[in-house]
Design an enzyme around this catalytic site. Sequence first.
Site, short mmCIF file in Angstrom:
data_model
loop_
_atom_site.label_atom_id
_atom_site.label_comp_id
_atom_site.label_asym_id
_atom_site.label_seq_id
_atom_site.Cartn_x
_atom_site.Cartn_y
_atom_site.Cartn_z
N HIS A 223 0.80 -1.46 0.20
CA HIS A 223 -0.27 0.06 0.06
C HIS A 223 1.30 1.05 0.05
CE1 HIS A 223 -3.70 -1.67 0.32
NE2 HIS A 223 -3.73 -2.68 1.52
N CYS B 215 -0.24 2.05 -5.28
CA CYS B 215 -1.24 3.43 -5.92
C CYS B 215 -0.49 3.76 -5.57
CB CYS B 215 -1.83 3.47 -4.76
SG CYS B 215 -3.67 2.02 -4.27
#
Length: 403
Positions: A161, A203
């Site tokens: 993440h 991301c």
Amino acid sequence: MSLSIGRGLATLFICLMWIGSGSVGINVLTSTERSTYRHESNWAVLVSTSRFWLNYRHIVNTMSIYHVIKGLGIPDSNIILMIPDDMACNARNALPAQLFNNESHWLDVYGQDVEVDYRGYEVTVSNFLQVLTGRHDSIVPRSKRLMSDASSNVLIYLSGHGGNEFIKFNDVEELLAQDLADALAQMAEKGRYRELLMIVETCEAATLLQRVSAPNVITVASSQKDEQSLSFKSDPELGLSLIDRFTYQTLAFFESIDIKSSATLADLFGTYSYEFMQSHFSYRMTNVTLRPRDVKLTDFFGSVADIRTTSDRGSQDTMYHGDAQMGRYMAAYVDEDAPWDIGSKLLQPDMPNDLSMMRKIVYSAPSPSDSGIRTREAIRAWSGFVALCSLAIYMLTAHVRTK
């Protein structure tokens, strides 16, 4: 007078010593050097940065890349594998001791011969940076060290993440873009790689790599700023997503790759589809003379020597994991009218013309060639020796003057 001369000589050669310890001899690795002098070894650092069951896919991403490079001959002795959670033995795993990246459960990417070097809470930002820079405590065993040198090609893969200029480690700390850039710069300064390929699946991945300026580095990001790196292949039996789209599309390309393949980064980049990934990948090359078509995939994903590793995972052509529809699915995303032969569309000889599907940033930076590193070390050694001699002359002159 003699005292002034002694001081002057000492100052001069101390300055030379400082210059010698800097960036002297750092040059861009030219295309001629790349073709004439091949790298002598391959190393890989594969990292999943996420723990907890819901992040199953991040560990599967990393294990899938591990499977690829093992199949192409890189031995465990040259792989640093960092896994923060034991998903295979998690109590919620309905398929214990196994990991899959496809709901058909055709291929277990965990297997029985995985060598995890850092596990659980050993997967920290500090340990990762120490692996890259080689700045370990003396008690750290050789198996946990990246023993690359100036003749080595290094592959680094990160999955987890992330956000704007960071990626989370173990859900408790972050690796920042500047820290990563500094670590790669140290690797270059120490001659810990010849060329380095870094791939980030997270991301806003491009923001983590945007500060990298170390020479002879290629970075590949799964997404741009304000873009997510989306998951894929939900499994109703396990109750979660199995893999991320960027990594899955990368695996699809490697279906047709073996150690003798001449496929390049350009071929791989030509398969990335925004329609499938729902994010724009990007790459940067800090060697301005280099192009994706010049870089063979096996230069980073395969072994230099002709090595066949023993593995229970099966051959490369089973990596679709029993998904007979994968070829049709991928081809349909690339071109609705494409034939069902996945190879005819995914193995493209040139880069795509549609620049909206790909963002390319070329950054020019110096690069440490082997001869440059040797030159710098020689200058540093001689400058230090002469500086010590000058200091001795200065002290002797001062001593005589006092008498």
